[in-house]
Design a protein around this motif. Structure first.
Motif, PDB file in Angstrom:
ATOM      1  N   UNK A 199       0.813  -1.216   0.000  1.00  0.00           N
ATOM      2  CA  UNK A 199       0.000   0.000   0.000  1.00  0.00           C
ATOM      3  C   UNK A 199       0.850   1.271   0.000  1.00  0.00           C
ATOM      4  N   UNK A 200       2.027   1.189   0.601  1.00  0.00           N
ATOM      5  CA  UNK A 200       2.929   2.337   0.623  1.00  0.00           C
ATOM      6  C   UNK A 200       2.288   3.561   1.231  1.00  0.00           C
ATOM      7  N   UNK A 201       2.481   4.696   0.578  1.00  0.00           N
ATOM      8  CA  UNK A 201       1.946   5.965   1.086  1.00  0.00           C
ATOM      9  C   UNK A 201       0.429   6.034   1.021  1.00  0.00           C
ATOM     10  N   UNK A 202      -0.193   5.120   0.260  1.00  0.00           N
ATOM     11  CA  UNK A 202      -1.647   5.094   0.147  1.00  0.00           C
ATOM     12  C   UNK A 202      -2.315   4.258   1.234  1.00  0.00           C
ATOM     13  N   UNK A 203      -1.531   3.789   2.204  1.00  0.00           N
ATOM     14  CA  UNK A 203      -2.072   2.933   3.252  1.00  0.00           C
ATOM     15  C   UNK A 203      -3.224   3.624   3.971  1.00  0.00           C
ATOM     16  N   UNK A 204      -4.351   2.932   4.040  1.00  0.00           N
ATOM     17  CA  UNK A 204      -5.540   3.397   4.751  1.00  0.00           C
ATOM     18  C   UNK A 204      -5.826   2.361   5.836  1.00  0.00           C
ATOM     19  N   UNK A 205      -5.598   2.705   7.088  1.00  0.00           N
ATOM     20  CA  UNK A 205      -5.804   1.754   8.184  1.00  0.00           C
ATOM     21  C   UNK A 205      -7.263   1.298   8.276  1.00  0.00           C
ATOM     22  N   UNK A 206      -8.169   2.046   7.666  1.00  0.00           N
ATOM     23  CA  UNK A 206      -9.566   1.633   7.620  1.00  0.00           C
ATOM     24  C   UNK A 206      -9.773   0.399   6.764  1.00  0.00           C
ATOM     25  N   UNK A 207      -8.784   0.044   5.962  1.00  0.00           N
ATOM     26  CA  UNK A 207      -8.855  -1.139   5.117  1.00  0.00           C
ATOM     27  C   UNK A 207      -8.186  -2.353   5.765  1.00  0.00           C
ATOM     28  N   UNK A 208      -7.848  -2.233   7.055  1.00  0.00           N
ATOM     29  CA  UNK A 208      -7.210  -3.331   7.784  1.00  0.00           C
ATOM     30  C   UNK A 208      -8.149  -3.796   8.897  1.00  0.00           C
ATOM     31  N   UNK A 209      -8.456  -5.093   8.893  1.00  0.00           N
ATOM     32  CA  UNK A 209      -9.213  -5.721   9.981  1.00  0.00           C
ATOM     33  C   UNK A 209      -8.333  -6.827  10.555  1.00  0.00           C
ATOM     34  N   UNK A 210      -8.505  -7.090  11.824  1.00  0.00           N
ATOM     35  CA  UNK A 210      -7.682  -8.091  12.509  1.00  0.00           C
ATOM     36  C   UNK A 210      -8.517  -9.314  12.835  1.00  0.00           C
ATOM     37  N   UNK A 211      -7.942 -10.481  12.551  1.00  0.00           N
ATOM     38  CA  UNK A 211      -8.618 -11.734  12.831  1.00  0.00           C
ATOM     39  C   UNK A 211      -7.725 -12.667  13.618  1.00  0.00           C
ATOM     40  N   UNK A 212      -8.208 -13.896  13.797  1.00  0.00           N
ATOM     41  CA  UNK A 212      -7.442 -14.883  14.559  1.00  0.00           C
ATOM     42  C   UNK A 212      -7.213 -16.170  13.760  1.00  0.00           C
ATOM     43  N   UNK A 213      -7.305 -16.070  12.451  1.00  0.00           N
ATOM     44  CA  UNK A 213      -7.143 -17.178  11.499  1.00  0.00           C
ATOM     45  C   UNK A 213      -8.397 -18.027  11.345  1.00  0.00           C
ATOM     46  N   UNK A 214      -9.462 -17.771  12.094  1.00  0.00           N
ATOM     47  CA  UNK A 214     -10.672 -18.587  11.997  1.00  0.00           C
ATOM     48  C   UNK A 214     -11.643 -18.023  10.956  1.00  0.00           C
ATOM     49  N   UNK A 215     -12.526 -18.890  10.504  1.00  0.00           N
ATOM     50  CA  UNK A 215     -13.571 -18.492   9.561  1.00  0.00           C
ATOM     51  C   UNK A 215     -14.453 -17.400  10.172  1.00  0.00           C
ATOM     52  N   UNK A 216     -14.770 -17.554  11.453  1.00  0.00           N
ATOM     53  CA  UNK A 216     -15.615 -16.568  12.138  1.00  0.00           C
ATOM     54  C   UNK A 216     -14.957 -15.192  12.170  1.00  0.00           C
ATOM     55  N   UNK A 217     -13.648 -15.156  12.408  1.00  0.00           N
ATOM     56  CA  UNK A 217     -12.985 -13.849  12.452  1.00  0.00           C
ATOM     57  C   UNK A 217     -12.885 -13.240  11.055  1.00  0.00           C
ATOM     58  N   UNK A 218     -12.868 -14.082  10.029  1.00  0.00           N
ATOM     59  CA  UNK A 218     -12.907 -13.563   8.659  1.00  0.00           C
ATOM     60  C   UNK A 218     -14.244 -12.906   8.366  1.00  0.00           C
ATOM     61  N   UNK A 219     -15.315 -13.528   8.826  1.00  0.00           N
ATOM     62  CA  UNK A 219     -16.647 -12.953   8.648  1.00  0.00           C
ATOM     63  C   UNK A 219     -16.770 -11.639   9.421  1.00  0.00           C
ATOM     64  N   UNK A 220     -16.312 -11.647  10.661  1.00  0.00           N
ATOM     65  CA  UNK A 220     -16.370 -10.438  11.485  1.00  0.00           C
ATOM     66  C   UNK A 220     -15.536  -9.310  10.847  1.00  0.00           C
TER      67      UNK A 220
END
Length: 180
Positions: free
Chosen positions: A58-79
């Motif tokens: 992303x470089x200088x265009x990095x938007x932290x709003x486009x980052x979500x954190x998960x725990x490797x599970x399917x449920x965290x992907x949905x969340x």
């Protein structure tokens, strides 16, 4: 590899960073511009390296709003996908840190009336068996688990013989399927 032990013990790992860079470059080549990520836990080397690759991409265009954190599970992907759609409804691609998280993300996209890949491309990491039969089949980064296992046995046998532990990083492979 537990964080903090990289220089104290031997290990064999897939190249998380370059694998993530490969899939992100592919998404860009496909014309995707608003690429989000659902990253793995930040107390794992894979989670850290895959997110570092995303941030570098992303470089200088990095938007932290486009980052979500998960725990490797399917449920965290949905969340994570729900969070991303709330923050950035105009996103056009998602790179998930595991295939399970990517599959969870695809379920949420479908529930939201979005089509994969027409509206949003989705890619994962691991190449687990279910990724081939998902609807649509998931583009992913293949970790060479068989080779990793072989190298781990080889290193362990060497340590038993008195050799110093070694660290090996093995290249990954981009597997392109219909989700991108």
């Amino acid at each position: 590899m537990p964080l903090g032990f990289e220089k104290k013990m031997g290990y064999v790992a897939a190249d998380d960073y370059e694998g993530a860079r490969d899939v992100l470059a592919f998404l860009r080549e496909k014309g995707r511009k608003r690429i989000a990520t659902i990253t793995g836990p930040q107390d794992t080397s894979g989670g850290i390296r895959r997110l570092a690759a995303y941030r570098a991409d992303q470089g200088q265009d990095l938007d932290e709003g486009l980052v979500a954190y998960g725990d490797y599970s399917r449920e965290s992907g949905a969340k994570g996908m729900r969070e991303l759609l709330d923050r950035a409804p105009d996103l056009d691609a998602v790179f998930a840190g595991t295939d399970l998280m990517a599959l969870g993300a695809m379920e949420v996209l479908k529930e939201a009336g979005l089509r994969v890949p027409e509206d949003v491309s989705v890619a994962g990491f691991d190449d687990i068996t279910v990724s081939r039969t998902a609807s649509p089949p998931l583009t992913t980064v293949r970790q060479p688990f068989e080779r990793i296992s072989e190298e781990m046995v080889r290193l362990l046998l060497g340590v038993i013989k008195g050799e110093r532990p070694a660290a090996i990083t093995i290249p990954t492979e981009l597997v392109i399927r219909e989700s991108t």
